[in-house]
Structures are given as C-alpha cells and as structure tokens.
Design a protein around this motif. Structure first.
Motif, PDB file in Angstrom:
ATOM      1  N   ILE A  61       6.008   5.262  10.422  1.00  0.00           N
ATOM      2  CA  ILE A  61       7.153   4.332  10.483  1.00  0.00           C
ATOM      3  C   ILE A  61       7.110   3.374   9.279  1.00  0.00           C
ATOM      4  O   ILE A  61       8.109   3.149   8.604  1.00  0.00           O
ATOM      5  N   PHE A  62       5.916   2.823   9.003  1.00  0.00           N
ATOM      6  CA  PHE A  62       5.758   1.920   7.847  1.00  0.00           C
ATOM      7  C   PHE A  62       6.187   2.633   6.558  1.00  0.00           C
ATOM      8  O   PHE A  62       6.897   2.075   5.720  1.00  0.00           O
ATOM      9  N   PRO A  65      -2.539  -1.249  18.820  1.00  0.00           N
ATOM     10  CA  PRO A  65      -3.876  -1.848  18.783  1.00  0.00           C
ATOM     11  C   PRO A  65      -4.679  -1.418  17.551  1.00  0.00           C
ATOM     12  O   PRO A  65      -5.560  -2.147  17.088  1.00  0.00           O
ATOM     13  N   THR A  66      -4.344  -0.268  16.986  1.00  0.00           N
ATOM     14  CA  THR A  66      -5.065   0.200  15.789  1.00  0.00           C
ATOM     15  C   THR A  66      -4.825  -0.743  14.608  1.00  0.00           C
ATOM     16  O   THR A  66      -5.683  -0.896  13.740  1.00  0.00           O
ATOM     17  N   ILE A  67      -3.635  -1.400  14.584  1.00  0.00           N
ATOM     18  CA  ILE A  67      -3.342  -2.347  13.490  1.00  0.00           C
ATOM     19  C   ILE A  67      -4.308  -3.526  13.565  1.00  0.00           C
ATOM     20  O   ILE A  67      -4.838  -3.978  12.552  1.00  0.00           O
ATOM     21  N   VAL A  68      -4.572  -4.010  14.781  1.00  0.00           N
ATOM     22  CA  VAL A  68      -5.493  -5.137  14.963  1.00  0.00           C
ATOM     23  C   VAL A  68      -6.901  -4.718  14.531  1.00  0.00           C
ATOM     24  O   VAL A  68      -7.577  -5.419  13.765  1.00  0.00           O
ATOM     25  N   GLN A  69      -7.287  -3.554  15.007  1.00  0.00           N
ATOM     26  CA  GLN A  69      -8.618  -3.028  14.692  1.00  0.00           C
ATOM     27  C   GLN A  69      -8.777  -2.862  13.177  1.00  0.00           C
ATOM     28  O   GLN A  69      -9.767  -3.294  12.592  1.00  0.00           O
ATOM     29  N   ALA A  70      -7.773  -2.267  12.547  1.00  0.00           N
ATOM     30  CA  ALA A  70      -7.836  -2.037  11.097  1.00  0.00           C
ATOM     31  C   ALA A  70      -7.937  -3.389  10.372  1.00  0.00           C
ATOM     32  O   ALA A  70      -8.773  -3.557   9.477  1.00  0.00           O
ATOM     33  N   GLY A  71      -7.104  -4.358  10.806  1.00  0.00           N
ATOM     34  CA  GLY A  71      -7.108  -5.675  10.161  1.00  0.00           C
ATOM     35  C   GLY A  71      -8.464  -6.341  10.282  1.00  0.00           C
ATOM     36  O   GLY A  71      -9.006  -6.871   9.312  1.00  0.00           O
ATOM     37  N   MET A 123       0.832  -1.208   0.000  1.00  0.00           N
ATOM     38  CA  MET A 123       0.000   0.000   0.000  1.00  0.00           C
ATOM     39  C   MET A 123       0.865   1.257   0.000  1.00  0.00           C
ATOM     40  O   MET A 123       0.589   2.220  -0.713  1.00  0.00           O
ATOM     41  N   SER A 124       1.931   1.240   0.781  1.00  0.00           N
ATOM     42  CA  SER A 124       2.807   2.403   0.864  1.00  0.00           C
ATOM     43  C   SER A 124       3.461   2.690  -0.504  1.00  0.00           C
ATOM     44  O   SER A 124       3.549   3.845  -0.926  1.00  0.00           O
ATOM     45  N   LEU A 125       3.894   1.630  -1.177  1.00  0.00           N
ATOM     46  CA  LEU A 125       4.493   1.812  -2.506  1.00  0.00           C
ATOM     47  C   LEU A 125       3.452   2.377  -3.483  1.00  0.00           C
ATOM     48  O   LEU A 125       3.745   3.259  -4.281  1.00  0.00           O
ATOM     49  N   PHE A 158      -4.191  -0.624   6.894  1.00  0.00           N
ATOM     50  CA  PHE A 158      -3.806   0.244   8.003  1.00  0.00           C
ATOM     51  C   PHE A 158      -3.284   1.613   7.579  1.00  0.00           C
ATOM     52  O   PHE A 158      -3.814   2.645   7.977  1.00  0.00           O
ATOM     53  N   ILE A 159      -2.224   1.617   6.750  1.00  0.00           N
ATOM     54  CA  ILE A 159      -1.606   2.928   6.498  1.00  0.00           C
ATOM     55  C   ILE A 159      -2.492   3.835   5.630  1.00  0.00           C
ATOM     56  O   ILE A 159      -2.267   5.030   5.563  1.00  0.00           O
TER      57      ILE A 159
END
Ligand code: ADP
Length: 287
Positions: free
Chosen positions: A266-267, A242-248, A53-55, A254-255
């Motif tokens: 950071i990602f 915890p936002t990563i878990v929620q997003a998943g 996604m970042s790319l 996520f990003i």
C-alpha cells in the motif's frame, strides 16, 4: 547611523555568501515534499520515512530531512539512533541508507538532542538553514522533509527557505479529533500557497491476523471525506499494522524490511501514484 564598521561589512558578506550557498543547494533539488500533520503520534515520521524509502527503492535519489527538533524520530526509524553525522571541509555529511537515500536530522548531530528543547523561532530557522546549506546533499530528485506536528515555526521556516516547495503531504488518523487539526494544516498550506499533494489516512482499520476481518479501531474514511470536502487529493489509507511498530522500535525501515507485506504494498502504491502525479504534472508544465 554609520554602518561602515568592518564587523558589519563582514556580517553582510557572510550573509550574502550563505544566501548564495542556500540557493545553490536548493537548486539541486528537483522536487521538495513537506510532510505535515495536525498533531503528534499520527504516523507522520513513519510516513515520511517510508515515502522516502519507497522513492529510493524505485531508483530516485532522495534526501530525508528531519526538522522535528523536539522529538526527532527519523534516526530511530532508520536504524541510525547510535550514529552521528560527520563534518568534512566545513560541510556535514548526511548518513546514507543504500546508494539512493541520504538522511539528516538534528538527532544525528547533537550529542544530547534535549539541548534543542529550549530553542525559539529564530534559532530554529537558523538550524533549518544550516541543515539545508551546510549539508552535502548533492543533486536530489526528491527532498522529503519531516516537520514537527502543527503549524509552528519549523514548517513555516522550511516553506520559506525552500522558496517554492512542490507541495505537502498531510498525514492524519481517521477520527474526528485528528481531522480538526488537519483542517488547520490545510489552511496553513493555502495561506502559504503551498499545494496540498494529498491527505493520507494512517492507522485506518486493523486487519485481524486471525480471521482477516477489518476492524475500524479509529474509524475509517474520515481523512478521505475531509479531503473531498476541502477539495484536495486523497492519497490512500494505511491500516494499523503491528509490524510497523515493531519495525520502528527495531530501527528497521518498514517497507525495506517488510517488503512483502500488504501494508508495504500500500505504501509503495501510494508513493508511486504521488510520484507519477508530480512528475507528469511537471512534464506538462515543461511542454
Ligand atoms: P508522528 O511522527 O506523527 O509523531 P510516528 O511516525 O512517530 O508519528 O508514529 C507514532 C507511533 O505509531 C510509532 O510507534 C509508529 O511505529 C506507530 N505507527 C505509525 N503508523 C502506524 C500504523 N499504520 N500501524 C501501527 N503503528 C503505526
């Protein structure tokens, strides 16, 4: 033995055509990154999805291929859990996330993905081949491949099929138990002449939302030390968020959905550095 029968000749012709198709498909990918982990649950799929996604957000055309047949989690992470890929003129159409990101996973094809649980090596190799050659990927700057954990049939097949992949990103957690498996992943890369683009330490520290202090739940720095010891690059540390878990769980990449968080930054930083290194190295080679 006489091999002149029509069936055998058709078979060889089919094989030859498939080989040509595969070569053509792969020649359309500029960089091919394989995401590995020594064991499950360390955040490998999360990393693959977020790097892809970042790319894509940085303007590159990206394909995200999930070959974790026994537990494909990319469809869920990308919010595509209830979607299916369609076939058109004998090709499979990958699902798109915006203009730059194409996604393919067995989870987007099988009505019941549990079917794949009993697959053995050659069947997996065949399926991976099809997920390359029979999918309309088009020209891609990056193909990001999410492998199942470990060093089994799938990572071996994809490395062989992609001929000379750009390299591997190895995801680990910081604690010793995880690191032992990472050593195996790095040896696997060495045996296959697959460059290790770097080790990424996931779930490294937890930033307390109340006091802002960092708590090292699974320790911290183990991946970095291991990368140093094994003389491979270290990509960085992603904290437990915890936002990563929620997003998943919500199917929100996520990003993309949490772009303003420190973890997303950071990602993005890790991906930008990786991209810079890959593309600069390539420029050097071309000179
Ligand atoms: P793997 O592909 O290695 O099996 P996943 O990417 O599916 O792992 O992640 C496993 C679980 O851990 C998921 O629920 C995911 O949301 C969660 N997770 C991954 N990275 C983080 C992180 N940095 N912080 C918190 N949860 C995470």
């Amino acid at each position: 033995m006489n091999h002149d029968c029509a069936g055998h000749n058709n078979q060889t012709l089919d094989d030859a055509l498939a080989e040509i198709k595969l070569e053509k498909t792969i020649s359309d990918f500029t960089y091919k990154i394989i995401v590995l982990s020594g064991k499950g649950g360390v955040g490998k799929s999360t990393t693959a999805a977020n790097i892809a996604m970042s790319l894509a957000l940085s303007g590159r055309s990206v394909g995200l291929l999930d070959i974790d047949f026994h537990g494909p989690s990319i469809p869920r992470l990308m919010g595509m859990e209830n979607k299916k890929a369609e076939a058109r003129d004998g090709s499979l159409i990958p699902l798109s996330y915006g203009e730059k990101l194409k996604v393919m996973s067995l989870g987007l094809l099988l009505q019941d993905e549990r079917q794949a649980v009993i697959w053995r090596g050659p069947m997996k190799m065949g399926a991976i081949k099809q997920l390359l050659q029979d999918v309309e990927w088009g020209k891609l700057d990056y193909l990001i491949v999410d492998c199942p954990p470990g060093t089994g049939d799938e990572p071996l097949s994809i490395v062989q099929l992609l001929k000379n992949p750009t390299g591997a990103v190895v995801v680990t957690q910081p604690q010793e138990l995880s690191l032992a498996d990472v050593r195996r992943s790095i040896s696997f890369c060495a045996q296959l002449n697959l460059p290790v683009l770097g080790v990424l330490e996931n779930m490294s520290g937890f930033i307390c939302p109340h006091c802002g202090e960092t708590v090292d739940i699974f320790k911290s720095g183990g991946g970095e030390k291991l990368a140093q010891a094994m003389q491979v690059p270290f990509l960085g540390k992603i904290p437990i968020d915890p936002t990563i878990v929620q997003a998943g769980d919500n199917g929100e990449p996520f990003i993309y959905f949490y772009a303003k968080t420190e973890t997303a930054a950071i990602f993005n930083r890790i991906t930008a550095e990786l991209q810079d290194r890959i593309e600069k190295q390539d420029d050097v080679k071309k000179v």
